[in-house]
Enzyme design. Structure first.
Site, short mmCIF file in Angstrom:
data_model
loop_
_atom_site.label_atom_id
_atom_site.label_comp_id
_atom_site.label_asym_id
_atom_site.label_seq_id
_atom_site.Cartn_x
_atom_site.Cartn_y
_atom_site.Cartn_z
N SER A 154 104.37 19.76 -1.31
CA SER A 154 103.23 20.65 -1.29
C SER A 154 103.17 21.34 0.07
O SER A 154 104.15 21.91 0.50
CB SER A 154 101.95 19.89 -1.63
N ASP A 174 103.50 22.65 -12.72
CA ASP A 174 102.77 22.59 -11.45
C ASP A 174 102.32 24.01 -11.10
O ASP A 174 103.16 24.88 -10.87
CB ASP A 174 103.66 22.05 -10.35
N HIS A 180 103.36 18.34 -10.07
CA HIS A 180 103.35 18.48 -8.62
C HIS A 180 104.13 17.36 -7.93
O HIS A 180 103.77 16.19 -8.04
CB HIS A 180 101.90 18.48 -8.15
#
Length: 496
Positions: free
Chosen positions: A174, A439, A464
Site C-alpha cells: 500500500s 483491490d 489488497h
C-alpha cells in the site's frame, strides 16, 4: 463508527478493541494503507524494540534536532555475504509479528537474508515531536520517510559490519509499497531492488475510481447484489425526506444520534460510512490477515452480497441495514457514529495519547499535504449515491488543519508529488509492482509492465496486498504463481 478514506497503506497496524468505535475518524486506514497482521498463531518470543537516531529534518543541515525511530531485527536466516531485506513501515504501528512470518520471510529463508522492519516516522512508537500539532506535522512527509530509510540503511551497514556491496531489497504494501518503489528510484546506490505491493503511485484528489472497482468486485459475486445496493441507497434518500422515514433509519442503521437531513456534512458522512462497509470488505476480501478489533474474520464479498440478495430480510434498505449491523457487531460497536462535528473534534486532538494518534490524524495530514486519494462518489456507477464529493474531503482538511488547506492547496501539492516521483512515469529499475484485480487501489498503480526490468504482476481475483501474507491452503493458483514469480525476480536481481 465506520472507516472511510485511506490511504492507504497496507502495513501493520493493530486497532485495539477499545478504539474500534472511532474507526471513522481514521479516515480510511482500513482501506488506505494498512496491511494488517498476518493471520497466524505464534507463541515464541518476538524480536524486541530497537531504536535508531534520526534527524528531525533531513533537508535542513542547520537543524540538528534528532529523535529515535523504532525498528526490529531478525538475523536468524542471515549468512555472511547474504542480502538484507527491509520491510518499510506505513501509516500504522509496526508489528514484530511480521519479523517471523509473511511471504517476505519465506524469501529471506530462501536467500539467507538479514531482515529489518523500520517503523514510519509519526506512527506507532516513533514520535519525532512532542505532539501532533500542525507546526510539528510539517516534518511528516514521504520525502522525510524516504530519507529515514536511506540513513537507516547506512546506519545498519555500519552497525552490522556489512561488506561493501551488500544488496538491500525493500518491501512494502500500500503506501509503503509506494515508498518501496520511490526508495529504489531516489536512492539507487542504497536500494538494490524493491517489491511494491498495492502501491498507489498517482497522487489524485478525486479518487472516484475507487468505488468503480468496488462496484465491479461486488458484481463478480452477483449482478443482483449491485442492483440491490443501488436500490437501497435510493430508498434511503427517499426516507430522509420524511420524519417517519428518518426515525426508521435511526433504528434500522443503529445511528448513535438522530439524523438531521438539514446538516449536509452529517449526511455525507453517513452515506460514506455505509459505502465504506462494502469498500472495506472488498479491499481485504479473503486476504490472509487478522482483522484487528474484529470478532469475525470471514466477512467476504460473498457474505455481504448474500445478505443483499436475500429477499426474506425485506426491502433492499433493510438488507443494507443488515450489512451495517453485521459490521457493527463484528467490531463490537453498539451504534454507528456519523456526526461530522464529532469526527472533526476527534481529529483535531494533538496529544499522542489520543485515539486518532494511532494514525488517523497523521494519515489525514498526509492526504491533505501530499496525496489526496479521496474516495469520492464522483464516478459512475453511483450505487452508493453522490453525497460525498471531493469537496467534502477538502473541507475536512480545512476544518482539521486550518483554512490554507483548501482546494487550491491540494491541487498544488498533488501536482508536486507527481512531479517529484513521476506517477505512472516513474523511472526505476528492479522494481516489481504487484496488484490484485479487486483491490480498488490498483487504479492508482502500475498494473502493466512499462519497463522490462520492472515488471507488473496483476493478480485476478485477489485483494489488497494479498501476496504479502503467509500462504494459506485455499490460496488461488494465480496468487501462488505470483508469489513464486516475485521470489524468482528477487533471486535474479540478487545476481546482478
Amino acid at each position: 463508527m465506520q472507516c472511510s478514506l485511506i490511504i492507504l497503506a497496507c502495513f501493520s497496524l493493530s486497532l485495539l478493541n477499545e478504539a474500534a468505535s472511532s474507526r471513522i475518524f481514521q479516515r480510511g486506514r482500513l482501506r488506505g494503507g494498512l496491511l494488517g497482521e498476518p493471520n497466524v498463531n505464534y507463541s515464541e518470543t518476538l524480536p524486541p524494540d530497537e531504536w535508531f537516531p534520526q534527524q528531525l529534518d533531513h533537508f535542513d543541515p542547520t537543524d540538528r534536532r534528532t529523535w529515535k525511530q523504532r525498528y526490529f531485527t531478525n538475523a536468524s536466516f542471515h549468512q555472511p555475504g547474504g542480502p538484507v531485506f527491509l520491510m518499510i513501515g506505513g501509516e500504522g504501528k509496526a508489528s514484530p509479528l511480521w519479523m517471523v512470518t509473511g511471504q517476505w520471510i519465506t524469501y529471506a529463508k530462501q536467500y539467507n537474508a538479514l531482515c529489518f522492519q523500520l517503523e514510519h516516522r509519526y506512527y506507532g512508537k516513533s514520535h519525532p515531536t512532542q505532539d501532533l500539532s500542525v507546526k510539528n506535522l510539517v516534518y511528516l512527509s514521504s520525502e522525510q520517510a524516504l530519507a529515514d530509510i536511506a540513513y537507516f540503511i547506512e546506519g545498519m551497514n555500519k552497525k552490522h559490519n556489512l561488506t561493501l556491496g551488500t544488496k538491500w531489497v525493500v518491501f512494502g504494501g500500500s503506501y509503503p509499497g509506494s515508498l518501496a518503489a520511490w526508495a529504489r528510484a531516489k536512492y539507487p546506490h542504497l536500494v538494490h531492488a524493491a517489491v511494491s505491493a498495492s502501491g498507489p503511485l498517482l497522487a489524485k484528489s478525486d479518487f472516484g475510481e475507487y468505488y468503480r472497482v468496488v462496484s465491479d468486485a461486488l458484481a463478480t459475486s452477483s449482478a443482483d447484489c449491485v442492483s440491490a445496493v443501488e436500490r437501497a441507497t435510493a430508498q434511503i434518500s427517499i426516507m430522509l425526506q420524511h420524519m417517519v422515514g428518518q426515525q426508521t433509519l435511526n433504528k434500522m442503521f443503529r445511528l448513535c444520534d438522530p439524523i438531521n437531513p438539514k446538516i449536509k456534512n452529517d449526511l455525507s458522512n453517513l452515506f460514506e460510512s455505509l459505502a465504506s462497509n462494502f469498500a472495506g470488505v472488498v479491499q481485504y476480501n479473503k486476504d490472509n490477515r487478522q482483522f484487528e478489533g474484529a470478532k469475525a474474520t470471514n466477512i467476504t464479498i460473498d457474505v455481504v452480497c448474500n445478505i443483499m440478495v436475500n429477499d426474506s430480510i425485506g426491502q433492499p434498505v433493510s438488507r443494507y441495514a443488515a450489512v451495517n449491523s453485521l459490521l457493527l457487531d463484528a467490531y463490537g460497536q453498539e451504534c454507528l457514529d456519523y456526526k461530522y462535528s464529532k469526527m472533526i473534534e476527534e481529529m483535531k486532538a494533538i496529544a499522542w495519547d489520543n485515539e486518532t494518534a494511532e494514525g488517523g490524524r497523521q494519515w489525514t495530514y498526509q492526504t491533505c499535504t501530499e496525496f489526496g486519494f479521496y474516495q469520492t462518489s464522483s464516478k459512475e456507477p453511483k450505487l452508493f449515491g453522490d453525497n460525498f464529493p471531493v469537496d467534502f474531503f477538502i473541507q475536512q482538511c480545512s476544518d482539521i488543519f486550518g483554512p490554507k488547506y483548501n482546494s487550491d492547496f491540494l491541487k498544488a501539492v498533488t501536482y508536486r508529488t507527481n512531479t517529484l516521483y513521476g506517477a505512472f512515469a516513474l523511472q526505476a529499475t528492479r522494481v516489481v509492482y504487484v496488484h490484485g484485480s479487486i483491490d480498488p487501489w490498483h487504479a492508482l498503480g502500475i498494473t502493466h509492465t512499462l519497463l522490462s526490468d520492472s515488471p507488473a504482476i496483476f493478480i485476478q481475483g485477489t485483494a489488497h496486498c494479498a501476496n504479502m501474507y503467509p500462504s494459506a491452503p485455499n490460496d488461488p493458483p494465480q496468487l501462488i504463481a505470483a508469489r513464486k514469480k516475485v521470489g524468482n525476480l528477487i533471486g535474479k536481481w540478487l545476481l546482478q
